[in-house]
Each structure stands twice: as structure tokens, then as C-alpha cells.
Scaffold this motif. Structure first.
Motif, short mmCIF file in Angstrom:
data_model
loop_
_atom_site.label_atom_id
_atom_site.label_comp_id
_atom_site.label_asym_id
_atom_site.label_seq_id
_atom_site.Cartn_x
_atom_site.Cartn_y
_atom_site.Cartn_z
N ALA A 66 0.85 -1.20 0.00
CA ALA A 66 0.00 0.00 0.00
C ALA A 66 0.88 1.24 0.00
CB ALA A 66 -0.91 0.01 1.23
N THR A 67 0.50 2.22 -0.79
CA THR A 67 1.22 3.49 -0.86
C THR A 67 0.21 4.63 -0.84
OG1 THR A 67 2.98 2.48 -2.19
CG2 THR A 67 2.87 4.89 -2.18
N ARG A 68 0.49 5.65 -0.06
CA ARG A 68 -0.42 6.80 -0.03
C ARG A 68 -0.51 7.41 -1.43
NH1 ARG A 68 -1.88 8.40 4.99
NH2 ARG A 68 -0.65 7.64 6.77
N PRO A 69 -1.72 7.80 -1.84
CA PRO A 69 -1.91 8.28 -3.22
C PRO A 69 -0.97 9.40 -3.63
CG PRO A 69 -4.03 7.94 -2.15
CD PRO A 69 -2.99 7.75 -1.09
N GLU A 70 -0.70 10.32 -2.71
CA GLU A 70 0.13 11.47 -3.08
C GLU A 70 1.60 11.11 -3.31
OE1 GLU A 70 -0.32 11.62 1.50
OE2 GLU A 70 -1.47 10.98 -0.27
N TRP A 71 1.99 9.88 -2.92
CA TRP A 71 3.37 9.44 -3.09
C TRP A 71 3.53 8.42 -4.22
CZ3 TRP A 71 7.53 11.62 -0.88
CH2 TRP A 71 7.31 12.46 0.23
N ARG A 72 2.47 8.11 -4.91
CA ARG A 72 2.55 7.09 -5.97
C ARG A 72 3.27 7.63 -7.20
NH1 ARG A 72 -3.70 4.95 -5.23
NH2 ARG A 72 -3.35 3.98 -3.17
N GLY A 73 3.83 6.70 -7.98
CA GLY A 73 4.51 7.06 -9.21
C GLY A 73 5.90 7.62 -9.01
N ARG A 74 6.46 7.43 -7.81
CA ARG A 74 7.79 8.00 -7.52
C ARG A 74 8.79 6.92 -7.12
NH1 ARG A 74 6.50 13.17 -3.77
NH2 ARG A 74 8.71 13.60 -4.21
N GLY A 75 8.46 5.66 -7.39
CA GLY A 75 9.40 4.57 -7.14
C GLY A 75 9.38 4.03 -5.73
N ILE A 76 8.49 4.52 -4.90
CA ILE A 76 8.52 4.13 -3.48
C ILE A 76 8.04 2.70 -3.29
CG2 ILE A 76 7.60 4.66 -1.19
CD1 ILE A 76 7.54 7.62 -2.17
N TYR A 77 6.94 2.34 -3.95
CA TYR A 77 6.46 0.95 -3.85
C TYR A 77 7.51 -0.01 -4.41
CZ TYR A 77 3.69 -3.26 -4.65
OH TYR A 77 3.23 -4.55 -4.66
N ARG A 78 8.17 0.37 -5.51
CA ARG A 78 9.24 -0.48 -6.06
C ARG A 78 10.36 -0.65 -5.05
NH1 ARG A 78 12.26 1.19 -10.04
NH2 ARG A 78 11.43 3.30 -10.19
N ALA A 79 10.68 0.39 -4.31
CA ALA A 79 11.76 0.31 -3.33
C ALA A 79 11.39 -0.61 -2.18
CB ALA A 79 12.09 1.71 -2.80
N VAL A 80 10.14 -0.54 -1.71
CA VAL A 80 9.69 -1.44 -0.64
C VAL A 80 9.69 -2.88 -1.14
CG1 VAL A 80 7.73 -2.03 0.84
CG2 VAL A 80 8.37 0.36 0.51
N THR A 81 9.28 -3.07 -2.39
CA THR A 81 9.28 -4.40 -2.97
C THR A 81 10.70 -4.92 -3.14
OG1 THR A 81 7.20 -3.97 -4.11
CG2 THR A 81 8.56 -5.76 -4.97
N ALA A 82 11.62 -4.07 -3.58
CA ALA A 82 13.01 -4.49 -3.75
C ALA A 82 13.63 -4.88 -2.42
CB ALA A 82 13.81 -3.36 -4.40
N ALA A 83 13.31 -4.14 -1.37
CA ALA A 83 13.85 -4.48 -0.05
C ALA A 83 13.35 -5.84 0.40
CB ALA A 83 13.44 -3.40 0.96
N ARG A 84 12.08 -6.13 0.13
CA ARG A 84 11.55 -7.44 0.50
C ARG A 84 12.19 -8.55 -0.33
NH1 ARG A 84 5.17 -6.58 0.15
NH2 ARG A 84 5.79 -5.09 -1.47
N ALA A 85 12.44 -8.28 -1.60
CA ALA A 85 13.07 -9.30 -2.44
C ALA A 85 14.49 -9.60 -1.98
CB ALA A 85 13.07 -8.83 -3.90
N ARG A 86 15.23 -8.56 -1.61
CA ARG A 86 16.59 -8.80 -1.10
C ARG A 86 16.54 -9.61 0.19
NH1 ARG A 86 17.36 -3.51 -3.23
NH2 ARG A 86 16.77 -2.54 -1.25
N ALA A 87 15.58 -9.32 1.04
CA ALA A 87 15.44 -10.08 2.28
C ALA A 87 15.10 -11.53 1.98
CB ALA A 87 14.36 -9.45 3.17
N ALA A 88 14.27 -11.76 0.97
CA ALA A 88 13.92 -13.13 0.59
C ALA A 88 15.15 -13.89 0.11
CB ALA A 88 12.85 -13.12 -0.50
N LEU A 89 15.96 -13.24 -0.72
CA LEU A 89 17.18 -13.88 -1.20
C LEU A 89 18.11 -14.22 -0.05
CD1 LEU A 89 17.80 -11.71 -4.37
CD2 LEU A 89 17.31 -14.16 -4.35
#
Length: 268
Positions: free
Chosen positions: A201-224
């Protein structure tokens, strides 16, 4: 791996007890797993329907509704369907027994390494884990607000109970100026190649700025780091394109059907 191979891995590795690690009870009805979670919630899942015909499936649906109706502590349950299953008459039987179809989502699977990219964040935004009670409550409140969920403590209490199990779940957030602006959880699946990413979930005013991708990337690194090579997620049409750009593919769809005691489906 091909889409067919990814789907086979999903069916074989995830459609088991690994799918419901926080269950407090599981009953079997033919191929079905009738799961009970704390907080008055039920959940129905299965690997497949054993080639059953429409009358047999209709009978299972009716028995399932009676099973949960007979438990006063259960106020709702979800029947999780998958688009690639052979399930004649299931949709009709679910509707006839008082369940309602929710939004269809895409089942996304791909290599964790494809998601674990460096992402440039806007100034002042940081990404990290949260594990304390105050942080978990703030994260859940933000997710409820973004998803338009009722303002209650039920979500936070469920996540706190899950965190107390110490079963590997990780909670990741993006923060700016002391406020959580994006969040999601990572759920490594024991005994499999998979980790799930959920609750993004990302607040609407912060969408489209790579933040969700960054949270997802952090989770992927943790999974690896945990030895998990595959990521799976049930994705809305908002998150699906982001995951596709990172190499995940849609292997099928999933549609939850919901029964609520307060809806009148219990006959009261």
C-alpha cells in the motif's frame, strides 16, 4: 522457468498447509481445507478439486457454509478460487449459497533476483523494517486508510498476533518526515522456494515515484538472504505492472468469494 513451470511450482509447493501458516484449526472436506484463523475468520483452499463434477462441488459448497455457520465465533470466510482450476459449477454454487465474488487479482510469480534492484528514492524517504507494536499499529492504520477499510484495530491486532509467532514474517515500510507512506509484508514459505509479498500500500500522493518499487526491492533482497529464489503475490491492477517490469509473470488469476454472517447468508 516457463510460465507452465512456474504455475506447477505454485500448485505443488504453495497450495498446501504452507498457504495458511497462522491457522488455528484445519478440517478436511474431500480435497478442501477448511481453515479457521483467530479473529473470527475462515478460509477455504485446496490444491485441486479431484476432477469432481458440478453436483459434487455444489455439495461441498453447501457443507462448507453449514460448517462455518455452525461456529458462532466465525463471522466471515473466504473461498479462494483459481482461474486455472477445473471447477464445473463452482461459481454458481458459491453464489447460490450466499457468497459474493470480490475483485479478481493476478497470481504473479518470478525470480526474487529480478525484484532486488536499487531504486532511487525521493529526498527524505527511507525504507526499513518495523517490528515494535507502535510501528505495526501505525503501518496497519496507513494500509487501512489506503485500502478504504473500516477504521478499527482488528487488522493491527491480527498482525500483532502473527508477529508474536516469530514465523519469519517481515514488515517493511517507507517513511518520510515521521510518517509511513508505503508498506508491505514478506512471508517466507517454509520448505519451498517461495516467499510471498503481500499488503502493498502506498499513499496516493506518493505514488509514481518509485517508493512501492523500493519497498518491494527491499523485500526481495530479504527473501534472497533467506534462500528464497521465487516471489509470488496476488496483485491488483495497480501493482501488477510494477511487478511485470521486474520480471514477474501472471500465471493465473484468483478470485475470492466472501461469506459474511451479517449479510443474512446465515438465514438470521
Amino acid at each position: 522457468m516457463t510460465t507452465t513451470e512456474l504455475l506447477a511450482a505454485y500448485d505443488q509447493q504453495l497450495r498446501t498447509d504452507a498457504e495458511t501458516p497462522s491457522a488455528v484449526a484445519v478440517e478436511r472436506l474431500g480435497p478442501l481445507r477448511l481453515v479457521t484463523f483467530s479473529g473470527g475468520r475462515g478460509f477455504v483452499t485446496y490444491r485441486d478439486l479431484d476432477g469432481a463434477d458440478a453436483p459434487t462441488i455444489a455439495g461441498w459448497v453447501a457443507e462448507t457454509v453449514e460448517y462455518y455457520r455452525a461456529q458462532p465465533g466465525i463471522d466471515r470466510f473466504e473461498w479462494k478460487t483459481r482461474g486455472h482450476d477445473h471447477a464445473p459449477g463452482l461459481h454458481e454454487a458459491l453464489l447460490q449459497n450466499g457468497l459474493e465474488a470480490d475483485e479478481t487479482e493476478s497470481i504473479m510469480i518470478g525470480a526474487a533476483s529480478g525484484l532486488a534492484a536499487d531504486v532511487d528514492l525521493p529526498p527524505g524517504v527511507t525504507v526499513g523494517q518495523v517490528s515494535d507494536e507502535a510501528g505495526i499499529r501505525a503501518m496497519c492504520a496507513m494500509q487501512d486508510e489506503v485500502f478504504g477499510s473500516p477504521d478499527s484495530d482488528g487488522h493491527a491486532e491480527a498482525v500483532l498476533r502473527r508477529a508474536a509467532l516469530d514465523d519469519g514474517m517481515q514488515l517493511w515500510v517507507a517513511e518520510h518526515d515521521g510518517m509511513f507512506i508505503s508498506a508491505g509484508r514478506l512471508e517466507p514459505v517454509p520448505g519451498t522456494d517461495f516467499a510471498g509479498i503481500w499488503g502493498g500500500a502506498t499513499r496516493p500522493e506518493w505514488r509514481g515515484r518509485g517508493i512501492y518499487r523500493a519497498v518491494t526491492a527491499a523485500r526481495a533482497r530479504a527473501a534472497l538472504d533467506l534462500g528464497k529464489t521465487l516471489i509470488h503475490s496476488d496483485s491488483t491492477e495497480f501493482s501488477r505492472p510494477i511487478l511485470e517490469r521486474s520480471g514477474l509473470v501472471r500465471v493465473s488469476t484468483t478470485t475470492p468469494y466472501l461469506w459474511r454472517r451479517s449479510s443474512g447468508a446465515d438465514g438470521n
